[in-house]
Design an enzyme around this catalytic site. Structure first.
Site, mmCIF file in Angstrom:
data_model
loop_
_atom_site.group_PDB
_atom_site.id
_atom_site.type_symbol
_atom_site.label_atom_id
_atom_site.label_comp_id
_atom_site.label_asym_id
_atom_site.label_seq_id
_atom_site.Cartn_x
_atom_site.Cartn_y
_atom_site.Cartn_z
ATOM 1 N N LYS A 1 0.851 -1.209 0.000
ATOM 2 C CA LYS A 1 0.000 0.000 0.000
ATOM 3 C C LYS A 1 0.876 1.244 0.000
ATOM 4 O O LYS A 1 0.689 2.143 -0.822
ATOM 5 C CB LYS A 1 -0.888 0.004 1.236
ATOM 6 C CG LYS A 1 -1.579 1.330 1.540
ATOM 7 C CD LYS A 1 -2.544 1.263 2.694
ATOM 8 C CE LYS A 1 -1.929 1.593 4.010
ATOM 9 N NZ LYS A 1 -1.651 3.020 4.288
ATOM 10 N N ASN A 2 1.874 1.269 0.889
ATOM 11 C CA ASN A 2 2.638 2.501 1.088
ATOM 12 C C ASN A 2 3.698 2.737 0.034
ATOM 13 O O ASN A 2 4.291 3.814 -0.010
ATOM 14 C CB ASN A 2 3.226 2.521 2.501
ATOM 15 C CG ASN A 2 2.115 2.651 3.534
ATOM 16 O OD1 ASN A 2 0.970 2.934 3.197
ATOM 17 N ND2 ASN A 2 2.451 2.416 4.791
ATOM 18 N N CYS B 1 -6.233 11.208 11.347
ATOM 19 C CA CYS B 1 -6.913 9.920 11.512
ATOM 20 C C CYS B 1 -6.797 9.545 12.980
ATOM 21 O O CYS B 1 -6.268 10.291 13.792
ATOM 22 C CB CYS B 1 -6.274 8.887 10.610
ATOM 23 S SG CYS B 1 -4.587 8.599 11.054
ATOM 24 N N ARG C 1 -1.484 14.094 12.631
ATOM 25 C CA ARG C 1 -0.935 14.013 11.273
ATOM 26 C C ARG C 1 -0.759 15.405 10.637
ATOM 27 O O ARG C 1 -1.300 15.703 9.593
ATOM 28 C CB ARG C 1 -1.816 13.140 10.371
ATOM 29 C CG ARG C 1 -2.280 11.832 10.939
ATOM 30 C CD ARG C 1 -1.194 10.802 11.172
ATOM 31 N NE ARG C 1 -0.555 10.282 10.005
ATOM 32 C CZ ARG C 1 -0.968 9.216 9.319
ATOM 33 N NH1 ARG C 1 -2.067 8.619 9.686
ATOM 34 N NH2 ARG C 1 -0.313 8.784 8.259
ATOM 35 N N ASP D 1 4.065 0.755 12.244
ATOM 36 C CA ASP D 1 2.917 0.048 11.654
ATOM 37 C C ASP D 1 2.826 -1.398 12.124
ATOM 38 O O ASP D 1 1.798 -2.036 11.911
ATOM 39 C CB ASP D 1 2.994 0.087 10.120
ATOM 40 C CG ASP D 1 2.747 1.488 9.602
ATOM 41 O OD1 ASP D 1 2.975 1.722 8.406
ATOM 42 O OD2 ASP D 1 2.364 2.361 10.407
ATOM 43 N N ARG E 1 -8.605 -1.243 4.191
ATOM 44 C CA ARG E 1 -7.819 -0.128 3.621
ATOM 45 C C ARG E 1 -6.430 -0.626 3.198
ATOM 46 O O ARG E 1 -5.827 -0.098 2.272
ATOM 47 C CB ARG E 1 -7.649 0.984 4.656
ATOM 48 C CG ARG E 1 -8.862 1.849 4.892
ATOM 49 C CD ARG E 1 -8.512 3.053 5.712
ATOM 50 N NE ARG E 1 -7.303 3.684 5.200
ATOM 51 C CZ ARG E 1 -6.517 4.465 5.931
ATOM 52 N NH1 ARG E 1 -6.798 4.711 7.197
ATOM 53 N NH2 ARG E 1 -5.439 5.019 5.404
HETATM 54 C C1 EPZ Z 1 3.632 7.058 6.369
HETATM 55 O O1 EPZ Z 1 2.773 8.015 6.946
HETATM 56 C C2 EPZ Z 1 2.807 5.784 6.232
HETATM 57 N N1 EPZ Z 1 1.659 6.035 5.357
HETATM 58 C C3 EPZ Z 1 2.317 5.354 7.620
HETATM 59 O O2 EPZ Z 1 1.601 4.130 7.462
HETATM 60 C C4 EPZ Z 1 3.532 5.105 8.507
HETATM 61 O O3 EPZ Z 1 3.093 4.763 9.797
HETATM 62 C C5 EPZ Z 1 4.386 6.381 8.572
HETATM 63 O O4 EPZ Z 1 4.750 6.778 7.222
HETATM 64 C C6 EPZ Z 1 5.659 6.176 9.374
HETATM 65 O O5 EPZ Z 1 6.403 5.151 8.816
HETATM 66 C C7 EPZ Z 1 1.827 6.006 4.014
HETATM 67 O O6 EPZ Z 1 2.923 5.791 3.514
HETATM 68 C C8 EPZ Z 1 0.613 6.245 3.171
HETATM 69 P P1 EPZ Z 1 5.347 10.534 8.664
HETATM 70 P P2 EPZ Z 1 3.230 9.578 7.025
HETATM 71 O O7 EPZ Z 1 5.185 11.789 7.896
HETATM 72 O O8 EPZ Z 1 4.013 9.927 5.812
HETATM 73 C C9 EPZ Z 1 4.931 13.730 12.132
HETATM 74 C C10 EPZ Z 1 -0.238 2.676 7.595
HETATM 75 O O9 EPZ Z 1 -0.815 2.111 8.529
HETATM 76 N N2 EPZ Z 1 4.837 14.728 11.054
HETATM 77 O O10 EPZ Z 1 6.655 9.788 8.587
HETATM 78 O O11 EPZ Z 1 2.054 10.384 7.366
HETATM 79 C C11 EPZ Z 1 3.658 12.879 12.180
HETATM 80 O O12 EPZ Z 1 2.650 13.532 12.925
HETATM 81 C C12 EPZ Z 1 0.188 4.128 7.749
HETATM 82 O O13 EPZ Z 1 0.034 2.146 6.487
HETATM 83 C C13 EPZ Z 1 4.844 16.087 11.377
HETATM 84 O O14 EPZ Z 1 4.901 16.456 12.542
HETATM 85 O O15 EPZ Z 1 4.201 9.507 8.290
HETATM 86 C C14 EPZ Z 1 4.128 11.619 12.850
HETATM 87 O O16 EPZ Z 1 4.155 11.829 14.243
HETATM 88 C C15 EPZ Z 1 -0.127 4.692 9.124
HETATM 89 N N3 EPZ Z 1 4.762 17.008 10.376
HETATM 90 C C16 EPZ Z 1 5.565 11.467 12.340
HETATM 91 O O17 EPZ Z 1 5.948 12.766 11.851
HETATM 92 C C17 EPZ Z 1 4.684 16.631 9.054
HETATM 93 O O18 EPZ Z 1 4.636 17.530 8.176
HETATM 94 C C18 EPZ Z 1 5.725 10.433 11.231
HETATM 95 O O19 EPZ Z 1 4.947 10.849 10.179
HETATM 96 C C19 EPZ Z 1 4.691 15.252 8.749
HETATM 97 C C20 EPZ Z 1 4.775 14.313 9.756
#
Ligand code: EPZ
Length: 402
Positions: A11-12, A105, A110, A294, A386
């Site tokens: 998915k990712n 979510c 996020r 995850d 999903r």
């Molecule tokens: C990706 O989400 C994945 N989703 C998530 O998988 C995964 O858990 C996550 O990466 C971490 O590996 C997809 O790829 C579609 P991040 P993403 O930006 O990109 C903070 C699943 O179950 N943050 O690395 O949203 C954020 O709040 C999903 O498949 C900011 O503060 O993750 C979080 O605490 C869930 N500001 C941390 O960073 C920003 O602008 C990690 O988020 C962006 C993120």
């Protein structure tokens, strides 16, 4: 759990790759694409933008020749997080974009501040309306960008906006997840000039144009890890095929620490558990190659049945312990406070009526149900769909009565 399985597409990896197709004009062919609701929602958005899409089994054909609309409004847009990677790709191609504010979510707020800051450094200007976010860029130019946190999505968005920018971009503090390398590989197949993906410093030299490409989406490392935890919880044996071992990070070592027999080559892994899982004194979730957030819920479910106390610290998302109260209903002994969970282990899980409240917690509850005595009824399966293409079919192929 007993058997051999070809793991579904990731998915990712698929979602940012679909966003990237908007950067090139032509007909793309994506093999081994997972037919999951998040991908279907993303396809709605691509069609909204003027693309044509067609499935042939697990092969997805995306025609971006008529891309004409920078406004994304599909019903799916507000539902899922990965809409946000359309910012970078539509900006990159059309220098203008408008998306509904990407949904937070249940696992956390996020925010997208790192995405916006990175894109602004490339020349984008954003306007925030009540429900929509719009961006414009006279030109997109190279920049030195420093991410405060190795955000996967922010890294993807900068990559997507920089590949057609004028000049060179160096992204420091980039995410190193396998999905970043897969996206970069796909962009290179489209003619992009990207180096350093998989390390904290990625260099992107802007090119004039990108063309269509054909790609094989890798297997889903999180789906694979979910089933491996199911195998150890049920004292089973499982062989997963077509899964790049490098994508599993330290998971094989952790499974061995829990007492499993693990054999692996570069694209398959075999796990057998002949005894009760051993507890793990402390696991912390971290950006790749650390333990993936995850898989934290599936690990918690497995440690509920382990002998002795285990300790998990969740450092990526602020609300990823919703499975605790559901596992308690099944007899687990877990206490959690803020980002820490203490699992007392030695639980003999029993069937119960439980509720999936988000994607990965829901899948972990299904794994717990495999190890429980009696029948478990899990509501909220729409969350699981999903990310898991056909978990019932997968489990049947692994010898489970579903
Ligand atoms: C990706 O989400 C994945 N989703 C998530 O998988 C995964 O858990 C996550 O990466 C971490 O590996 C997809 O790829 C579609 P991040 P993403 O930006 O990109 C903070 C699943 O179950 N943050 O690395 O949203 C954020 O709040 C999903 O498949 C900011 O503060 O993750 C979080 O605490 C869930 N500001 C941390 O960073 C920003 O602008 C990690 O988020 C962006 C993120």
């Amino acid at each position: 759990m007993q058997g051999e399985l070809l793991v579904q597409g990731s998915k990712n990896a698929a979602l940012p790759i679909l966003a990237a197709t908007l950067l090139g004009k032509g007909i793309f062919i994506l093999h081994h694409c997972p037919r999951i609701s998040d991908v279907e929602h993303m396809l709605e958005l691509l069609e909204d933008a003027g693309c044509r899409v067609r499935w042939e089994g697990h092969m997805l054909i995306v025609d971006t020749r008529e891309l004409c609309n920078y406004r994304v409004s599909g019903t799916g847009a507000g539902k899922m997080r990965s809409t946000v990677t359309l910012l970078g790709s539509i900006l990159g191609r059309m220098h203008q974009v408008e998306i509904p504010y990407p949904g937070g979510c249940t696992i956390g707020k996020r925010p997208i501040d790192l995405h916006l800051r990175g894109l602004e450094q490339l020349g984008a200007v954003f306007e925030h309306q009540e429900h929509t976010l719009s961006g414009k860029a006279q030109i997109l130019h190279g920049a030195q960008i420093y991410l405060d946190f190795p955000s996967v999505g922010a890294t993807e968005n900068v990559l997507l906006a920089a590949v057609l920018a004028e000049g060179t971009t160096v992204l420091h503090g980039a995410a190193m997840e396998p999905e970043i390398v897969e996206l970069a590989d796909f962009l290179r197949k489209m003619g992009a000039d990207v180096h350093g993906d998989g390390t904290p410093v990625i260099t992107i030299r802007g090119v004039k144009k990108l063309h269509a490409a054909e790609y094989i989406v890798p297997s889903d490392r999180i789906v694979a890890g979910t089933y491996l935890f199911g195998a150890v919880m049920t004292m089973g044996e499982v062989r997963l095929l077509h899964i790049p071992l490098s994508h599993l990070g330290k998971l094989p070592e952790l499974l061995e620490q829990m007492g499993a027999v693990v054999e692996a080559e570069e694209d398959w892994i075999y796990v057998r558990m002949d005894r009760q899982c051993r507890s793990i004194p402390y696991v912390v979730t971290a950006p790749f190659p650390g333990f993936p957030t995850d898989l934290q819920s599936a690990l918690m479910a497995a440690l509920s049945t382990a002998s002795g106390m285990s300790f998990i610290e969740e450092k990526i998302f602020e609300a990823r312990f919703q499975i605790v109260e559901e596992l308690r209903k099944m007899g687990a002994s877990i206490s959690s406070e803020e980002s820490f969970a203490l699992i007392d282990g030695d639980a003999r899980l029993h069937g119960a009526r439980v509720e999936a409240k988000e994607l990965r917690g829901g899948a972990a509850l299904i794994m717990a149900a495999l190890a429980a005595e009696g029948e478990t009824c899990i509501s909220g399966m729409e969350y699981v769909c999903r990310g898991y293409e056909n978990i019932n079919e997968d489990l049947k192929n692994l010898g489970i009565m579903v």
